[in-house]
Motif scaffolding. Structure first.
Motif, PDB file in Angstrom:
ATOM      1  N   MET A  77      17.788   6.552  28.217  1.00  0.00           N
ATOM      2  CA  MET A  77      18.142   7.966  28.380  1.00  0.00           C
ATOM      3  C   MET A  77      19.477   8.271  27.714  1.00  0.00           C
ATOM      4  SD  MET A  77      16.999   9.106  32.209  1.00  0.00           S
ATOM      5  CE  MET A  77      15.286   9.260  32.682  1.00  0.00           C
ATOM      6  N   LYS A  78      20.435   7.363  27.842  1.00  0.00           N
ATOM      7  CA  LYS A  78      21.728   7.552  27.168  1.00  0.00           C
ATOM      8  C   LYS A  78      21.523   7.679  25.669  1.00  0.00           C
ATOM      9  CE  LYS A  78      24.430   4.686  30.369  1.00  0.00           C
ATOM     10  NZ  LYS A  78      25.291   3.504  30.463  1.00  0.00           N
ATOM     11  N   GLU A  79      20.683   6.812  25.119  1.00  0.00           N
ATOM     12  CA  GLU A  79      20.472   6.795  23.669  1.00  0.00           C
ATOM     13  C   GLU A  79      19.704   8.025  23.188  1.00  0.00           C
ATOM     14  OE1 GLU A  79      18.520   3.052  23.129  1.00  0.00           O
ATOM     15  OE2 GLU A  79      20.394   1.895  23.228  1.00  0.00           O
ATOM     16  N   LYS A  80      18.792   8.517  24.023  1.00  0.00           N
ATOM     17  CA  LYS A  80      17.924   9.622  23.607  1.00  0.00           C
ATOM     18  C   LYS A  80      18.585  10.986  23.760  1.00  0.00           C
ATOM     19  CE  LYS A  80      13.270  11.512  24.344  1.00  0.00           C
ATOM     20  NZ  LYS A  80      11.982  11.346  25.064  1.00  0.00           N
ATOM     21  N   TYR A  81      19.401  11.154  24.800  1.00  0.00           N
ATOM     22  CA  TYR A  81      19.843  12.497  25.171  1.00  0.00           C
ATOM     23  C   TYR A  81      21.331  12.768  24.965  1.00  0.00           C
ATOM     24  CZ  TYR A  81      15.264  12.711  27.432  1.00  0.00           C
ATOM     25  OH  TYR A  81      13.913  12.694  27.684  1.00  0.00           O
ATOM     26  N   PHE A  82      22.087  11.784  24.472  1.00  0.00           N
ATOM     27  CA  PHE A  82      23.532  11.963  24.307  1.00  0.00           C
ATOM     28  C   PHE A  82      23.977  11.561  22.908  1.00  0.00           C
ATOM     29  CE2 PHE A  82      22.894  11.447  28.827  1.00  0.00           C
ATOM     30  CZ  PHE A  82      23.822  12.286  29.419  1.00  0.00           C
ATOM     31  N   THR A  83      25.085  12.157  22.480  1.00  0.00           N
ATOM     32  CA  THR A  83      25.790  11.686  21.291  1.00  0.00           C
ATOM     33  C   THR A  83      27.197  11.287  21.721  1.00  0.00           C
ATOM     34  OG1 THR A  83      26.436  13.968  20.787  1.00  0.00           O
ATOM     35  CG2 THR A  83      24.498  13.104  19.663  1.00  0.00           C
ATOM     36  N   MET A  84      27.771  10.320  21.041  1.00  0.00           N
ATOM     37  CA  MET A  84      29.114   9.856  21.380  1.00  0.00           C
ATOM     38  C   MET A  84      30.172  10.785  20.793  1.00  0.00           C
ATOM     39  SD  MET A  84      28.742   7.195  23.283  1.00  0.00           S
ATOM     40  CE  MET A  84      30.434   6.570  23.319  1.00  0.00           C
ATOM     41  N   VAL A  85      31.164  11.115  21.611  1.00  0.00           N
ATOM     42  CA  VAL A  85      32.332  11.876  21.165  1.00  0.00           C
ATOM     43  C   VAL A  85      33.551  11.056  21.577  1.00  0.00           C
ATOM     44  CG1 VAL A  85      33.605  14.042  21.330  1.00  0.00           C
ATOM     45  CG2 VAL A  85      31.112  14.063  21.532  1.00  0.00           C
ATOM     46  N   GLY A  86      34.048  10.244  20.640  1.00  0.00           N
ATOM     47  CA  GLY A  86      35.100   9.298  21.006  1.00  0.00           C
ATOM     48  C   GLY A  86      34.537   8.291  21.997  1.00  0.00           C
ATOM     49  N   ASP A  87      35.186   8.166  23.155  1.00  0.00           N
ATOM     50  CA  ASP A  87      34.701   7.264  24.200  1.00  0.00           C
ATOM     51  C   ASP A  87      33.781   7.967  25.187  1.00  0.00           C
ATOM     52  OD1 ASP A  87      36.177   5.136  23.189  1.00  0.00           O
ATOM     53  OD2 ASP A  87      37.957   5.689  24.343  1.00  0.00           O
ATOM     54  N   ASN A  88      33.535   9.255  24.976  1.00  0.00           N
ATOM     55  CA  ASN A  88      32.739  10.038  25.923  1.00  0.00           C
ATOM     56  C   ASN A  88      31.330  10.306  25.394  1.00  0.00           C
ATOM     57  OD1 ASN A  88      34.882  10.302  27.812  1.00  0.00           O
ATOM     58  ND2 ASN A  88      35.767  11.954  26.584  1.00  0.00           N
ATOM     59  N   TYR A  89      30.503  10.841  26.274  1.00  0.00           N
ATOM     60  CA  TYR A  89      29.119  11.163  25.938  1.00  0.00           C
ATOM     61  C   TYR A  89      28.913  12.678  26.018  1.00  0.00           C
ATOM     62  CZ  TYR A  89      27.946   6.211  26.629  1.00  0.00           C
ATOM     63  OH  TYR A  89      27.872   4.840  26.538  1.00  0.00           O
ATOM     64  N   ARG A  90      28.266  13.228  24.998  1.00  0.00           N
ATOM     65  CA  ARG A  90      27.973  14.670  24.995  1.00  0.00           C
ATOM     66  C   ARG A  90      26.464  14.886  25.081  1.00  0.00           C
ATOM     67  NH1 ARG A  90      26.505  18.799  21.574  1.00  0.00           N
ATOM     68  NH2 ARG A  90      27.542  20.806  21.951  1.00  0.00           N
ATOM     69  N   VAL A  91      26.041  15.710  26.052  1.00  0.00           N
ATOM     70  CA  VAL A  91      24.628  16.034  26.211  1.00  0.00           C
ATOM     71  C   VAL A  91      24.136  16.798  24.978  1.00  0.00           C
ATOM     72  CG1 VAL A  91      22.933  17.261  27.614  1.00  0.00           C
ATOM     73  CG2 VAL A  91      24.884  16.193  28.704  1.00  0.00           C
ATOM     74  N   LYS A  92      22.991  16.409  24.454  1.00  0.00           N
ATOM     75  CA  LYS A  92      22.450  17.084  23.272  1.00  0.00           C
ATOM     76  C   LYS A  92      22.049  18.523  23.600  1.00  0.00           C
ATOM     77  CE  LYS A  92      20.877  13.014  20.735  1.00  0.00           C
ATOM     78  NZ  LYS A  92      19.720  12.295  20.114  1.00  0.00           N
ATOM     79  N   ASP A  93      22.148  19.381  22.590  1.00  0.00           N
ATOM     80  CA  ASP A  93      21.907  20.810  22.794  1.00  0.00           C
ATOM     81  C   ASP A  93      20.498  21.097  23.308  1.00  0.00           C
ATOM     82  OD1 ASP A  93      24.448  21.482  22.069  1.00  0.00           O
ATOM     83  OD2 ASP A  93      23.941  22.055  20.012  1.00  0.00           O
ATOM     84  N   GLU A  94      19.510  20.298  22.861  1.00  0.00           N
ATOM     85  CA  GLU A  94      18.137  20.572  23.299  1.00  0.00           C
ATOM     86  C   GLU A  94      17.961  20.346  24.804  1.00  0.00           C
ATOM     87  OE1 GLU A  94      17.759  16.717  20.707  1.00  0.00           O
ATOM     88  OE2 GLU A  94      19.034  18.519  20.795  1.00  0.00           O
ATOM     89  N   VAL A  95      18.813  19.502  25.393  1.00  0.00           N
ATOM     90  CA  VAL A  95      18.814  19.315  26.853  1.00  0.00           C
ATOM     91  C   VAL A  95      19.579  20.463  27.516  1.00  0.00           C
ATOM     92  CG1 VAL A  95      19.549  17.816  28.751  1.00  0.00           C
ATOM     93  CG2 VAL A  95      18.606  16.814  26.659  1.00  0.00           C
ATOM     94  N   LYS A  96      20.730  20.801  26.949  1.00  0.00           N
ATOM     95  CA  LYS A  96      21.544  21.893  27.507  1.00  0.00           C
ATOM     96  C   LYS A  96      20.764  23.207  27.536  1.00  0.00           C
ATOM     97  CE  LYS A  96      26.004  21.885  26.146  1.00  0.00           C
ATOM     98  NZ  LYS A  96      27.131  21.747  25.193  1.00  0.00           N
ATOM     99  N   ASN A  97      19.934  23.412  26.533  1.00  0.00           N
ATOM    100  CA  ASN A  97      19.163  24.654  26.456  1.00  0.00           C
ATOM    101  C   ASN A  97      18.121  24.791  27.567  1.00  0.00           C
ATOM    102  OD1 ASN A  97      20.587  25.392  24.178  1.00  0.00           O
ATOM    103  ND2 ASN A  97      19.049  24.634  22.742  1.00  0.00           N
ATOM    104  N   CYS A  98      17.842  23.698  28.266  1.00  0.00           N
ATOM    105  CA  CYS A  98      16.858  23.713  29.357  1.00  0.00           C
ATOM    106  C   CYS A  98      17.471  24.155  30.685  1.00  0.00           C
ATOM    107  CB  CYS A  98      16.249  22.329  29.551  1.00  0.00           C
ATOM    108  SG  CYS A  98      15.289  21.734  28.150  1.00  0.00           S
ATOM    109  N   VAL A  99      18.802  24.320  30.722  1.00  0.00           N
ATOM    110  CA  VAL A  99      19.488  24.591  31.985  1.00  0.00           C
ATOM    111  C   VAL A  99      20.219  25.927  31.908  1.00  0.00           C
ATOM    112  CG1 VAL A  99      21.136  23.738  33.689  1.00  0.00           C
ATOM    113  CG2 VAL A  99      19.795  22.107  32.338  1.00  0.00           C
ATOM    114  N   GLU A 100      19.997  26.756  32.914  1.00  0.00           N
ATOM    115  CA  GLU A 100      20.745  28.003  33.059  1.00  0.00           C
ATOM    116  C   GLU A 100      21.743  27.832  34.197  1.00  0.00           C
ATOM    117  OE1 GLU A 100      20.281  32.588  34.677  1.00  0.00           O
ATOM    118  OE2 GLU A 100      18.487  31.361  34.418  1.00  0.00           O
ATOM    119  N   PHE A 101      23.041  27.882  33.881  1.00  0.00           N
ATOM    120  CA  PHE A 101      24.092  27.725  34.888  1.00  0.00           C
ATOM    121  C   PHE A 101      24.524  29.098  35.394  1.00  0.00           C
ATOM    122  CE2 PHE A 101      24.524  23.723  32.505  1.00  0.00           C
ATOM    123  CZ  PHE A 101      24.498  22.821  33.568  1.00  0.00           C
ATOM    124  N   ARG A 102      24.720  29.166  36.723  1.00  0.00           N
ATOM    125  CA  ARG A 102      25.067  30.439  37.333  1.00  0.00           C
ATOM    126  C   ARG A 102      25.964  30.189  38.554  1.00  0.00           C
ATOM    127  NH1 ARG A 102      19.919  33.617  39.366  1.00  0.00           N
ATOM    128  NH2 ARG A 102      19.182  33.160  37.260  1.00  0.00           N
TER     129      ARG A 102
END
Length: 262
Positions: free
Chosen positions: A156-181
């Motif tokens: 799941m880490k490999e499929k859904y995240f990209t590395m930003v320095g030492d951190n992990y960033r959720v890919k946009d296609e996953v973020k687009n599935c969530v509506e925050f309110r």
């Protein structure tokens, strides 16, 4: 000003009713925060909260107790994946899911990743709510430390995240599935037509009266035979009182009489 007066002022300022939180626990947390900021009285601290935006933001963040991580309690996620989701999808291929008190987004993003094993991302939409705007902003940014992802399976880490320095960033296609309110469980009108509600490790901070009210509202929010998924410290006592029935540990179904769980 005593603690009762402090609670009244906070209710006016924030619409957060501290009376509905366990008093001993919450008062201890607030007293520690006041001391940390070098104030001697509730009155001084309330005035400072009105005058200082950073102090006010710190107070809200501290008050709302954001503790979250991806795939928290893996055994429970395995039950959700192998038993609960197939059951729900057997009735409806388009699920309405609400991650309530979602904190920094770890939970709703995990829901997307697990559900993606059964559905394409284009068919997944999660409503994710929290009272804390700071936590929601972090969730929308979608950048996490390796510690937050400790329990997440490697694939799941490999499929859904990209590395930003030492951190992990959720890919946009996953973020687009969530509506925050932004949402206050103790005050705001609940959404309806939900197939699954996830509310984990939050209700332990509320009084019994507040919990009773929330359980009833969750039940009304769910579709018939919808599922409520709670945290590992929050098993529901006398679930039938709220028109729920336990189907697996930490999972409760609405309208239990007509429910058939294999």
């Amino acid at each position: 000003m005593d603690y009762e007066g402090f609670k009244e002022e906070i209710l006016k300022m924030t619409k957060i009713n501290l009376t509905l939180y366990k008093e001993k626990q919450m008062k201890r947390r607030i007293d520690a925060l006041i001391k940390k900021n070098n104030f001697d009285t509730y009155k001084e601290y309330v005035q400072a909260l009105k005058d200082n935006k950073d102090l006010f933001k710190e107070f809200i963040n501290y008050l709302t107790i954001n503790v979250s991580e991806f795939y928290r309690n893996p055994d429970q996620w395995a039950v959700l994946e192998k038993e609960i989701f197939p059951l729900l999808l057997g009735r409806n291929k388009k699920l309405n899911i609400w991650s309530s008190a979602c904190s920094t987004g770890d939970e709703p993003y995990t829901l997307v990743m697990v559900l993606n094993k059964m559905l394409p991302l284009s068919s997944i939409k999660i409503l994710a709510t929290d009272i804390d705007m700071g936590a929601l902003e972090k969730a929308k940014t979608g950048i996490y430390t390796s510690k937050s992802l400790e329990n997440l399976p490697k694939e799941m880490k490999e499929k859904y995240f990209t590395m930003v320095g030492d951190n992990y960033r959720v890919k946009d296609e996953v973020k687009n599935c969530v509506e925050f309110r932004q949402f206050n469980l103790l005050r705001d009108p609940y959404p309806t037509g939900m197939d699954l509600i996830v509310c984990r490790n939050v209700l332990i901070y509320f009084t019994e009266e507040a919990k009773n009210d929330i359980y009833k509202k969750f039940n009304m929010s769910l579709n018939p035979q919808g599922i409520l998924f709670v945290g590992s410290t929050e098993q529901m006592i006398m679930a039938n009182k709220y028109n729920f029935k336990s189907v697996k540990t930490f999972f409760y179904v609405k309208d239990a009489d007509s429910f058939n769980f294999g």
